[in-house]
Design an enzyme around this catalytic site. Structure first.
Site, PDB file in Angstrom:
ATOM      1  CB  CYS B 110       2.159   6.579   9.547  1.00 10.19           C
ATOM      2  SG  CYS B 110       3.178   5.156   9.074  1.00 10.19           S
ATOM      3  CB  CYS B 113       7.083   4.882   6.934  1.00 12.12           C
ATOM      4  SG  CYS B 113       5.747   3.694   6.703  1.00 12.12           S
ATOM      5  CB  SER B 114       4.868   8.578   5.248  1.00 12.16           C
ATOM      6  OG  SER B 114       5.439   7.696   4.292  1.00 12.16           O
TER       7      SER B 114
END
Lengths: 117, 208
Positions: B110, B113-114
């Site tokens: 990603c 972000c996550s």
């Protein structure tokens, strides 16, 4: 408590050399939280979305924005990378943008005792 | 729990206090109930684990038609399996599988972000969220994979999939040699979280 902590100087790179991801050698199948507040911040953000207070994308947008601001800040003025600080900042923003809490909220723990008899 | 990075205690204290305040006030306002956060966490920690991904991959290795359906309509294929209720919620509707094959290796990251395929892999390891990993894996995936011990032939194409809220990619690794005749349960044991992220291969099991 909404005060922003003072930025910490960057002490060392977060990763070095080929020791990029030590956890890759094993199959870690547990959530990785270093502290209970990180775990609760995660649960809170997901819970509010799951119960329809905002779409997940709204939280995600704030998280991307917080992380992006850190990444684009000069390395000598931004604090040490700490993922869950960005998570908490994003949670705070999405909570306020959706009118769930008023700005300047005070932790019930920190309130003055009720003066009424 | 292991702490991977030093973390100034005053910043940590401020974040911890803020989270505590948010949860208490949201409960006080009646927006969530006292046990809501624990309930959600309990669900994530008990049901949304890599065990789901392992079962899905083992089925794909055992059933070629399922493997095709898994790639063409991931949520529908997953719904065929006996996995925890609620897999379709909590972002399960956005799951999307990509399969490794001879000459093609897939990696999920990603970049912004996550985002992560929670329902099949649980929560991401800390390094997945690390800015250095995110930037390098996008820029020089082959070098990163080599550092992680994934040595691919020079002519193997590496496809990097950027996980987002709309597409929660995960990798169906290649079935290793020497696993003929293994049951789905035995195969599932071989599959690791890292292999379903594309940062590891599934090894041929050692002969016992």
């Amino acid at each position: 408590m909404t005060t922003t902590p003072a930025p910490e100087p960057v002490a060392a790179p977060v990763t070095t050399g080929s020791q990029l991801h030590p956890s890759c050698v094993t199959d870690r199948n547990q959530p990785t939280f270093d502290a209970e507040w990180q775990r609760r911040a995660f649960g809170l953000a997901v819970a509010l979305s799951e119960f329809g207070h905002y779409p997940w994308e709204a939280f995600q947008k704030e998280l991307i924005s917080e992380i992006g601001a850190w990444e684009n800040a000069p390395t000598d003025s931004r604090g040490r990378w700490e993922y869950y600080e960005h998570w908490v900042a994003a949670l705070d923003k999405v909570v306020h943008r959706n009118g769930l809490l008023e700005p300047g909220y005070v932790n019930p723990e920190d309130r003055e005792p009720d003066p009424s008899p | 729990m292991t702490s991977h990075f030093e973390y100034p205690s005053d910043r940590e204290a401020a974040s911890a206090a803020q989270v505590r305040a948010l949860e208490k006030l949201l409960i006080e306002k009646g927006i969530i109930a006292a046990g809501t956060v624990d309930k959600v966490l309990g669900y994530f920690e008990s049901e949304m684990t890599p065990l789901n991904g392992k079962k899905i991959v083992a089925r794909a290795w055992s059933d070629a038609e399922f493997a095709q359906r898994l790639v063409s309509d991931t949520p529908a294929a997953i719904a065929e399996l006996d996995l925890p209720i609620g897999m379709a919620g909590a972002e399960g509707e956005h799951l999307a599988a990509v399969a490794n094959e001879p000459g093609v290796h897939n990696v999920v990251i990603c970049t912004l972000c996550s985002c992560f395929p929670w329902p099949v892999l649980g929560l991401p390891p800390y390094w997945y969220k690390d800015p250095v990993f995110r930037a390098r894996a996008a820029r020089e995936p082959r070098a990163v994979l080599t550092e992680l011990g994934v040595d691919l032939a020079d002519d193997t194409e590496i496809r990097v999939w950027d996980v987002s809220g709309h597409s929660r990619w995960f990798v169906v690794p290649q079935r290793p040699a020497g696993t003929d005749g293994m049951s789905e349960a035995e195969l599932a044991e071989l599959v690791t979280t890292e292999s379903m992220m594309g940062v590891a291969l599934v090894e041929t099991p050692a002969r016992s």
